[in-house]
Design a protein around this motif. Sequence first.
Motif, PDB file in Angstrom:
ATOM      1  N   PHE A 150     -95.001  49.394  50.619  1.00  0.00           N
ATOM      2  CA  PHE A 150     -93.565  49.122  50.654  1.00  0.00           C
ATOM      3  C   PHE A 150     -93.338  47.634  50.900  1.00  0.00           C
ATOM      4  N   SER A 151     -92.433  47.045  50.122  1.00  0.00           N
ATOM      5  CA  SER A 151     -92.057  45.646  50.347  1.00  0.00           C
ATOM      6  C   SER A 151     -91.285  45.522  51.655  1.00  0.00           C
ATOM      7  N   VAL A 152     -91.513  44.418  52.349  1.00  0.00           N
ATOM      8  CA  VAL A 152     -90.748  44.146  53.568  1.00  0.00           C
ATOM      9  C   VAL A 152     -89.393  43.580  53.152  1.00  0.00           C
ATOM     10  N   ALA A 153     -88.322  44.169  53.681  1.00  0.00           N
ATOM     11  CA  ALA A 153     -86.977  43.843  53.205  1.00  0.00           C
ATOM     12  C   ALA A 153     -86.252  42.825  54.069  1.00  0.00           C
ATOM     13  N   ASN A 154     -86.925  42.271  55.061  1.00  0.00           N
ATOM     14  CA  ASN A 154     -86.277  41.236  55.872  1.00  0.00           C
ATOM     15  C   ASN A 154     -87.173  40.010  55.970  1.00  0.00           C
ATOM     16  N   ALA A 155     -86.559  38.873  56.225  1.00  0.00           N
ATOM     17  CA  ALA A 155     -87.294  37.614  56.297  1.00  0.00           C
ATOM     18  C   ALA A 155     -88.151  37.569  57.559  1.00  0.00           C
ATOM     19  N   PRO A 156     -89.272  36.840  57.497  1.00  0.00           N
ATOM     20  CA  PRO A 156     -90.108  36.690  58.691  1.00  0.00           C
ATOM     21  C   PRO A 156     -89.334  36.001  59.812  1.00  0.00           C
ATOM     22  N   ALA A 157     -89.502  36.531  61.005  1.00  0.00           N
ATOM     23  CA  ALA A 157     -88.881  35.920  62.184  1.00  0.00           C
ATOM     24  C   ALA A 157     -89.636  36.399  63.411  1.00  0.00           C
ATOM     25  N   ALA A 158     -89.713  35.553  64.401  1.00  0.00           N
ATOM     26  CA  ALA A 158     -90.441  35.898  65.625  1.00  0.00           C
ATOM     27  C   ALA A 158     -89.827  37.140  66.260  1.00  0.00           C
ATOM     28  N   ASP A 159     -90.683  38.092  66.616  1.00  0.00           N
ATOM     29  CA  ASP A 159     -90.281  39.320  67.320  1.00  0.00           C
ATOM     30  C   ASP A 159     -89.352  40.215  66.500  1.00  0.00           C
ATOM     31  N   ALA A 160     -89.238  39.968  65.193  1.00  0.00           N
ATOM     32  CA  ALA A 160     -88.351  40.795  64.374  1.00  0.00           C
ATOM     33  C   ALA A 160     -89.035  42.108  64.011  1.00  0.00           C
ATOM     34  N   GLU A 161     -88.224  43.161  63.863  1.00  0.00           N
ATOM     35  CA  GLU A 161     -88.751  44.409  63.331  1.00  0.00           C
ATOM     36  C   GLU A 161     -88.966  44.255  61.833  1.00  0.00           C
ATOM     37  N   LEU A 162     -89.786  45.113  61.256  1.00  0.00           N
ATOM     38  CA  LEU A 162     -90.001  45.114  59.815  1.00  0.00           C
ATOM     39  C   LEU A 162     -89.105  46.183  59.187  1.00  0.00           C
ATOM     40  N   GLU A 163     -88.348  45.789  58.179  1.00  0.00           N
ATOM     41  CA  GLU A 163     -87.446  46.715  57.500  1.00  0.00           C
ATOM     42  C   GLU A 163     -88.058  47.134  56.166  1.00  0.00           C
ATOM     43  N   LEU A 164     -88.190  48.426  55.942  1.00  0.00           N
ATOM     44  CA  LEU A 164     -88.700  48.961  54.689  1.00  0.00           C
ATOM     45  C   LEU A 164     -87.638  49.844  54.052  1.00  0.00           C
ATOM     46  N   HIS A 165     -87.576  49.842  52.723  1.00  0.00           N
ATOM     47  CA  HIS A 165     -86.666  50.712  51.984  1.00  0.00           C
ATOM     48  C   HIS A 165     -87.504  51.776  51.284  1.00  0.00           C
ATOM     49  N   VAL A 166     -87.358  53.021  51.709  1.00  0.00           N
ATOM     50  CA  VAL A 166     -88.214  54.108  51.233  1.00  0.00           C
ATOM     51  C   VAL A 166     -87.410  55.027  50.320  1.00  0.00           C
ATOM     52  N   ARG A 167     -87.786  55.058  49.039  1.00  0.00           N
ATOM     53  CA  ARG A 167     -87.121  55.972  48.107  1.00  0.00           C
ATOM     54  C   ARG A 167     -87.835  57.323  48.128  1.00  0.00           C
ATOM     55  N   ARG A 168     -87.058  58.381  48.220  1.00  0.00           N
ATOM     56  CA  ARG A 168     -87.645  59.718  48.236  1.00  0.00           C
ATOM     57  C   ARG A 168     -88.172  60.076  46.846  1.00  0.00           C
ATOM     58  N   VAL A 169     -89.441  60.423  46.784  1.00  0.00           N
ATOM     59  CA  VAL A 169     -90.081  60.863  45.539  1.00  0.00           C
ATOM     60  C   VAL A 169     -90.201  62.379  45.594  1.00  0.00           C
ATOM     61  N   PRO A 170     -89.699  63.115  44.600  1.00  0.00           N
ATOM     62  CA  PRO A 170     -89.822  64.579  44.621  1.00  0.00           C
ATOM     63  C   PRO A 170     -91.279  65.010  44.794  1.00  0.00           C
ATOM     64  N   GLY A 171     -91.543  65.780  45.830  1.00  0.00           N
ATOM     65  CA  GLY A 171     -92.908  66.219  46.103  1.00  0.00           C
ATOM     66  C   GLY A 171     -93.769  65.153  46.743  1.00  0.00           C
ATOM     67  N   GLY A 172     -93.194  64.009  47.093  1.00  0.00           N
ATOM     68  CA  GLY A 172     -93.964  62.903  47.655  1.00  0.00           C
ATOM     69  C   GLY A 172     -94.519  63.255  49.031  1.00  0.00           C
ATOM     70  N   HIS A 173     -95.781  62.984  49.233  1.00  0.00           N
ATOM     71  CA  HIS A 173     -96.452  63.347  50.489  1.00  0.00           C
ATOM     72  C   HIS A 173     -95.859  62.588  51.672  1.00  0.00           C
ATOM     73  N   PHE A 174     -95.713  61.273  51.546  1.00  0.00           N
ATOM     74  CA  PHE A 174     -95.203  60.484  52.667  1.00  0.00           C
ATOM     75  C   PHE A 174     -93.684  60.424  52.682  1.00  0.00           C
ATOM     76  N   THR A 175     -93.060  60.234  51.527  1.00  0.00           N
ATOM     77  CA  THR A 175     -91.602  60.102  51.530  1.00  0.00           C
ATOM     78  C   THR A 175     -90.932  61.393  51.991  1.00  0.00           C
ATOM     79  N   GLY A 176     -91.559  62.542  51.716  1.00  0.00           N
ATOM     80  CA  GLY A 176     -91.031  63.796  52.241  1.00  0.00           C
ATOM     81  C   GLY A 176     -91.045  63.809  53.758  1.00  0.00           C
ATOM     82  N   GLN A 177     -92.106  63.269  54.350  1.00  0.00           N
ATOM     83  CA  GLN A 177     -92.190  63.180  55.810  1.00  0.00           C
ATOM     84  C   GLN A 177     -91.090  62.280  56.365  1.00  0.00           C
ATOM     85  N   VAL A 178     -90.854  61.155  55.679  1.00  0.00           N
ATOM     86  CA  VAL A 178     -89.834  60.205  56.152  1.00  0.00           C
ATOM     87  C   VAL A 178     -88.469  60.869  56.211  1.00  0.00           C
TER      88      VAL A 178
END
Length: 224
Positions: A150-178
Amino acid sequence: MNFNVANEKTGNIFTVDESETLLDGALRQGPAFNYSCRSGSCGSCQAVLVSGEVDPGEFSAKALSATAQAAGAILLCQARAQSDLVIEAQELPAGAAIEIRTLPCRVSVLEKACHDVMIMRLKLSQNQSFDYLAGQYVDILLRDGRRRSFSVANAPAADAELELHVRRVPGGHFTGQVFEYLKPRDLLRLQGPYGTFFLRHQPQLPAILVAGGTGLAPIKAMLE
């Protein structure tokens, strides 16, 4: 067994083990080459084999045509050295290579952007930092050994959280969990940064950034 790989374009030399791809060896040691998928599907890491023997690995015909193969082209993400090599490949500027690390993280936010896209924010352990360039991506490491990128959706910054954009894939093993099971404070492991989709230092050159769907994520990081 280790082999030396010399880039005829730059004179740089790095060492690879026979069990790893040329790209993995380069990522361990510093030379930065263009790459993206790491699965032999996109062709971003194409180089020319000048001399030596490689196991070319498996790849898509779209990524490396028969004509290109006949001209000596290989994919750095798939080829494995079977002798010392001389290649011809475009290297990225110094500073583009960042140490790849594996880190634990905790889900801090899960927020639906729409019916099939989840904004997931990950918080690193206290006193941990994660260096990356806007536009790069990370792999989420799953318990069964699989990984999802997954691409990181926010700019690098000290102590920043990482933002990911997860699209649900039908039958997807990980995206279904998300979408169904994952909740704030759950633990995950990530590895990265990966990829060479980032802005080069050419401040006088205008840029047009085009994206659709979750492809917005790396563009959002660049704009920030």
